[in-house]
Design an enzyme around this catalytic site. Sequence first.
Site, PDB file in Angstrom:
ATOM      1  N   GLY A  11       0.687  -1.629  -0.168  1.00 31.80           N
ATOM      2  CA  GLY A  11      -0.371  -0.068   0.422  1.00 31.80           C
ATOM      3  C   GLY A  11       0.775   1.254  -0.124  1.00 31.80           C
ATOM      4  O   GLY A  11       2.233   0.758  -0.030  1.00 31.80           O
ATOM      5  N   ARG A  36       0.255 -11.174  -3.344  1.00 28.70           N
ATOM      6  CA  ARG A  36       0.764 -12.178  -4.475  1.00 28.70           C
ATOM      7  C   ARG A  36       2.198 -11.235  -4.095  1.00 28.70           C
ATOM      8  O   ARG A  36       2.590 -10.787  -3.251  1.00 28.70           O
ATOM      9  CB  ARG A  36       0.496 -11.316  -4.975  1.00 28.70           C
ATOM     10  CG  ARG A  36       0.639  -9.160  -5.301  1.00 28.70           C
ATOM     11  CD  ARG A  36      -0.596  -8.777  -6.464  1.00 28.70           C
ATOM     12  NE  ARG A  36      -2.323  -9.499  -6.258  1.00 28.70           N
ATOM     13  CZ  ARG A  36      -2.681  -8.759  -5.206  1.00 28.70           C
ATOM     14  NH1 ARG A  36      -1.985  -7.156  -5.226  1.00 28.70           N
ATOM     15  NH2 ARG A  36      -3.726  -9.370  -5.762  1.00 28.70           N
ATOM     16  N   LEU A  76      -2.553  -2.766   7.039  1.00 26.46           N
ATOM     17  CA  LEU A  76      -4.153  -3.172   5.720  1.00 26.46           C
ATOM     18  C   LEU A  76      -5.135  -1.746   6.044  1.00 26.46           C
ATOM     19  O   LEU A  76      -5.419  -1.340   6.872  1.00 26.46           O
ATOM     20  CB  LEU A  76      -4.835  -4.254   6.237  1.00 26.46           C
ATOM     21  CG  LEU A  76      -3.533  -6.151   6.774  1.00 26.46           C
ATOM     22  CD1 LEU A  76      -4.077  -6.456   7.170  1.00 26.46           C
ATOM     23  CD2 LEU A  76      -3.700  -6.186   5.196  1.00 26.46           C
ATOM     24  N   GLY A  77      -5.784  -2.067   4.353  1.00 22.65           N
ATOM     25  CA  GLY A  77      -7.049  -0.813   4.498  1.00 22.65           C
ATOM     26  C   GLY A  77      -7.613  -0.941   2.914  1.00 22.65           C
ATOM     27  O   GLY A  77      -6.406  -1.224   2.005  1.00 22.65           O
ATOM     28  N   TYR A 128     -16.866   4.587   7.804  1.00 21.87           N
ATOM     29  CA  TYR A 128     -16.175   4.198   7.556  1.00 21.87           C
ATOM     30  C   TYR A 128     -15.335   4.719   8.834  1.00 21.87           C
ATOM     31  O   TYR A 128     -14.633   3.908   9.473  1.00 21.87           O
ATOM     32  CB  TYR A 128     -14.805   5.371   6.019  1.00 21.87           C
ATOM     33  CG  TYR A 128     -13.649   5.577   6.715  1.00 21.87           C
ATOM     34  CD1 TYR A 128     -12.795   4.768   6.349  1.00 21.87           C
ATOM     35  CD2 TYR A 128     -13.213   5.772   7.395  1.00 21.87           C
ATOM     36  CE1 TYR A 128     -11.616   4.299   5.834  1.00 21.87           C
ATOM     37  CE2 TYR A 128     -12.014   6.985   7.017  1.00 21.87           C
ATOM     38  CZ  TYR A 128     -11.094   4.999   6.591  1.00 21.87           C
ATOM     39  OH  TYR A 128      -9.336   5.406   6.291  1.00 21.87           O
ATOM     40  N   LYS A 132     -13.303   2.228  11.990  1.00 24.15           N
ATOM     41  CA  LYS A 132     -12.268   2.310  12.601  1.00 24.15           C
ATOM     42  C   LYS A 132     -12.100   3.068  14.495  1.00 24.15           C
ATOM     43  O   LYS A 132     -11.143   2.288  15.051  1.00 24.15           O
ATOM     44  CB  LYS A 132     -11.739   3.876  11.661  1.00 24.15           C
ATOM     45  CG  LYS A 132     -11.574   3.662  10.424  1.00 24.15           C
ATOM     46  CD  LYS A 132      -9.887   2.508  10.709  1.00 24.15           C
ATOM     47  CE  LYS A 132      -9.542   2.584   8.469  1.00 24.15           C
ATOM     48  NZ  LYS A 132      -8.571   1.701   8.707  1.00 24.15           N
ATOM     49  N   ARG A 164      -8.476   7.075  -6.412  1.00 26.18           N
ATOM     50  CA  ARG A 164      -9.215   7.953  -4.476  1.00 26.18           C
ATOM     51  C   ARG A 164      -9.666   9.224  -5.035  1.00 26.18           C
ATOM     52  O   ARG A 164      -8.569  10.154  -5.567  1.00 26.18           O
ATOM     53  CB  ARG A 164      -8.976   7.451  -3.353  1.00 26.18           C
ATOM     54  CG  ARG A 164      -8.681   5.764  -3.383  1.00 26.18           C
ATOM     55  CD  ARG A 164      -7.958   5.500  -2.237  1.00 26.18           C
ATOM     56  NE  ARG A 164      -7.840   3.771  -1.998  1.00 26.18           N
ATOM     57  CZ  ARG A 164      -6.964   3.569  -1.332  1.00 26.18           C
ATOM     58  NH1 ARG A 164      -7.022   3.595   0.228  1.00 26.18           N
ATOM     59  NH2 ARG A 164      -6.694   2.176  -0.923  1.00 26.18           N
TER      60      ARG A 164
END
Length: 207
Positions: A11, A36, A76-77, A128, A132, A164
């Site tokens: 990320g 991956r 992670l997100g 969201y 969180k 985004r």
Amino acid sequence: MKSAMVLGATGLVGQRLVNLLLHDHRYSEVTCLVRRPLSASAFHDPHNKLRPVVIDFEMLQDYQGYFSVNHVYCCLGTTLKAAGSKSAFRKVDFEYVHIAAQLTRAQRANSFVWISSVGADAKSRHFYLRVKGELENAIMGMSQLPNASAVRPSLLLGAREDSRFLEDIAQKTAPIWQHVLQGALKKYRPVKPEDVAHNMVALQAWQ
């Protein structure tokens, strides 16, 4: 020498964080749990510290042994758009991170740092921010999890593979926000991913 483990290494923050750790003399090994194989071009590993491990995040609990490190970093997100549904979003942003914190505790790592969000609130009407906030409450309420800390960035600046909308706007208008958001509002300024990565390292316990 210390060892680190990173989740979310591909990320925007994760890549910066891994490269930061690879050049930190305090770490002898950096393990990355990934979906991956990593692209070698994304990382500079002059001391051969990087240890990528391809896993199935649906079976994250089966990889508990990899959490036997000094410091765990969780980047992670996802987004609702990328996840496709609220339940899929919650699986990544709440369940995976919560399981990672539990495995960190089980393996007695020294500390756990993860990425939350400015405005995180379990009572928020915004899905969201509510997720969180619920995650912060769940992790901070865990017994025998030492040195658990969350970084709470605002919108992130930087190029992504996936577009985004809000972050694209933040990128273009960042100079304006630097002047407008002052004092108590400073925390809402768009931030650089490398700054978030540095903050994560600073929050770790160096025992």
